[in-house]
Design an enzyme around this catalytic site. Structure first.
Site: not given
Length: 638
Positions: A43, A331, A402
């Site tokens: 990634g 968040r 998440h």
């Protein structure tokens, strides 16, 4: 010997990274060509690290379980990447970015690591721009910025709603350049199943070829894990289905410490679950909260179409509860607020487990074309999944699992407690504390891969110049390969009646219910009991069809779920140990009179770092004290 030697240099906070770079040992260009480095994961963190290390002259072997590095989960980071360039001239600075990250993480992160990320962030933007990332620009030609949750400045660089994808492609371009030069060898469709230690040092990995099923040995002078987080432990999450914790967990069982496993971020703007057949949830970028207003009806159980509910009957609850930040509250706070409204009976949709994200006012004020230019691909994605047009009616959103702030413990050089084993990006715990600010994941991944690891790894490799190639016929490789084969054989030999996915779903529900957005002592103890019962059932009745020596996706999944049972136990144990609330870890027993997280700094101002002591044994806790010289922990108010 202090097992938690952070190697943080002395000196003023703003000068530590410069001091450290000037003191650590280097490897000259000719000697770098004698050294091999394994990078697991491609990634943004892994691709940037592999390409940067190869550019320096090291021989790099890069591994990914996808067919191409372009499929890494970094593509899902939609909204942007932070840096303290202060192009908007709105008062931003490296020091302000540092403070926002510390505060956003509820003062449970190391100051030195956060300050370094804030400092390096500006170089990252220059690097990615040079690599061709098409960041949005203003008419003047400057790169544009937008705001994100938990801050009052605009510091988030973005490429519409596909920033992660574009950053990954930028890093990938550097990776394939080094592949063409022969400095990087890419091994795709490989799954790392164990790390090999020789004389206490990481010297290689054991992988399974996911196409042929062949078990392979790969050696190197150092191993770098860039394998992402473990949010898929909840089954339904915003992560790619293939994301998992097995590489990090294999390292943990070989002696690498694991820190803050219970710190898991719940994202406030995911699409709600639509049916029982879903394998994942879809993220709607936090950037949407710049122009979208979040609300629920003021009347419980109001099932009218949202466009039929007049303005005076709408509760814009984030604007009401957090007037300084409104819809851009952090968040963790925004997620709990949505849950509270839904639990109280004000949720919308058939299940009552969602809230509205409404763009009506922004479209009226700015025009549809402006909103489309910012978020068009996200609006298209939403309509494709739900069938509803967000230009004419509000989106429906609900929190979902998440990002994992917890991960492998690392020192200032990003090395784990195993010599020669490094962990970068989301696979380590280092930069975010108890909660991550939006647009911080790409920042950390790129900082680690481009500008930190390539510098610090030389300090370790300087001792290996005369070591020579690491032989894969060493007894340590034999033992590691045998352990892998034994585990795979055991999974297939169960030959039960229930699918791996059915167990993962039940495991995920236990974790979501008892170690999700809200935790309490009774629930965590119940969760531990249910996990143990389900794990026992798994090993008695799971069905893994096929064989080891072929393409076998059920076997791949079984390995991950078996590891998740063990990791889930550690997460619950860590959450039980931390009786305070902080950031994303919300203990119902520890909250302020107005229902916010209540830290207990005197007792819990430390990093919970766990050591594996053996199968079926309790994990051993080490406490790394957090010391603050430049910030003073205080109640988070937004």
């Amino acid at each position: 010997m202090n097992k938690l030697n952070t190697k943080i240099p002395d000196g003023p906070l703003a000068e530590k990274w410069t001091i450290h770079k000037n003191r650590i040992r280097l490897v000259n260009a000719a000697n770098k060509t004698k050294l091999d480095i394994i990078v697991v994961g491609t990634g943004l963190a892994g691709a940037s690290a592999a390409s940067s290390l190869a550019e320096l002259g090291y021989n790099v072997k890069a591994f990914c379980f996808q067919d191409s590095p372009r499929r890494a989960h970094s593509v899902a980071a939609q909204g942007g990447i932070n840096a303290a360039k202060n192009y908007k001239n709105d008062g931003d600075s490296i020091d302000r970015l540092f403070y926002d990250i510390m505060k956003g993480g509820d003062f449970r992160a190391r100051e030195a690591f956060v300050r370094r990320s804030a400092e390096v962030s500006n170089f990252v933007i220059d690097q990615l721009t040079a690599a061709g990332v098409p960041f949005a620009r203003e008419y003047s030609g400057y790169l544009d910025n937008r705001s994100f949750g938990g801050v009052q400045v605009s510091r988030t660089f973005y490429a519409k709603g596909a920033t992660g994808q574009q950053c990954l492609l930028g890093a990938y371009s550097g990776l394939i350049r080094q592949m063409s030069l022969g400095k990087v060898t890419l091994y795709s469709r490989r799954d790392m199943l164990d790390v090999v230690l020789i004389d206490g040092k990481a010297r290689g990995i054991i992988t399974r070829n996911l196409v042929s099923g062949e078990i392979e040995r790969h050696s190197a002078h150092a191993v770098v894990l860039a394998t992402g987080g473990y949010g898929t432990i909840y089954y339904l999450s915003t992560l790619a289905v293939g994301s998992n914790a097995s590489a990090a967990w294999a390292a943990y069982k070989k002696g690498a410490f694991f820190s803050n496993p219970s710190f898991v971020q719940i994202h406030p703007t995911s699409l709600p679950q639509l049916n029982d057949y879903q394998a994942k949830l879809t993220l709607m970028s936090e950037s949407l909260r710049n122009d979208g207003r979040i609300w629920v009806p003021k009347k419980k159980g109001d099932k009218r179409h949202p466009n039929e509910i007049p303005e005076e009957e709408r509760d814009y609850y984030l604007e009401r509860m957090y007037p300084a930040y409104g819809n851009l509250a952090p968040r963790d706070i925004s997620s709990r607020a949505a849950k509270e409204r839904c639990d109280a009976g004000y949720g919308v949709g058939k299940t009552g487990l969602s809230v509205y994200l409404d763009f009506k006012d922004s479209i009226a004020k700015k025009g549809k074309k402006v909103i489309e230019s910012k978020y068009g691909n996200l609006f298209e994605l939403y309509e494709k999944i739900t069938g509803d047009n967000p230009y004419v009616e509000p989106m429906r959103i609900y929190p979902a699992g998440h990002y994992t702030m917890g991960g492998l413990w690392v020192d200032y050089n990003l090395m784990t407690s195993i010599d020669g084993l490094y962990s970068i990006g989301e696979s380590n715990f280092s930069d975010h504390g108890a909660n991550r600010l939006g647009a911080g994941s790409l920042m950390q991944c790129a900082c680690d891969g481009y500008f930190v690891l390539p510098v610090t790894i030389g300090d370790y490799l300087a001792d290996d110049i005369k070591t020579g190639k690491i032989p894969t016929d060493h007894a340590a490789f034999e033992e590691a390969e045998k352990n892998v084969n034994d585990k795979l054989t055991r999974l297939i030999s169960v030959n039960g009646k229930q699918t791996v996915t059915s167990f993962h779903k039940r495991l995920g529900k236990i974790m979501w219910d008892y170690c999700g957005m809200v935790r309490n002592e009774e629930g965590l103890k119940k969760g531990l009991k249910l996990l143990e019962e389900l794990k026992e059932e798994f090993w008695k009745d799971v069905k893994v069809p096929g064989t080891m020596d072929e393409l076998n996706q059920e076997l791949e999944k079984a390995v991950k779920v078996a590891d998740f049972f063990e990791l889930g136990r550690l997460m619950c144990q860590d959450a039980l140990n931390r009786k305070e609330s902080c950031g994303a870890h919300f203990r119902e027993e520890s909250q302020t009179p107005n229902g916010e997280a209540q830290r207990i700094d005197k007792e819990y101002s430390y990093i919970s770092t766990w050591e594996f002591t053996g199968e079926e044994k309790d994990h051993k806790l080490h406490k790394e004290p957090l010391e603050f010289e430049c910030v003073k922990p205080k109640e988070r108010t937004y």
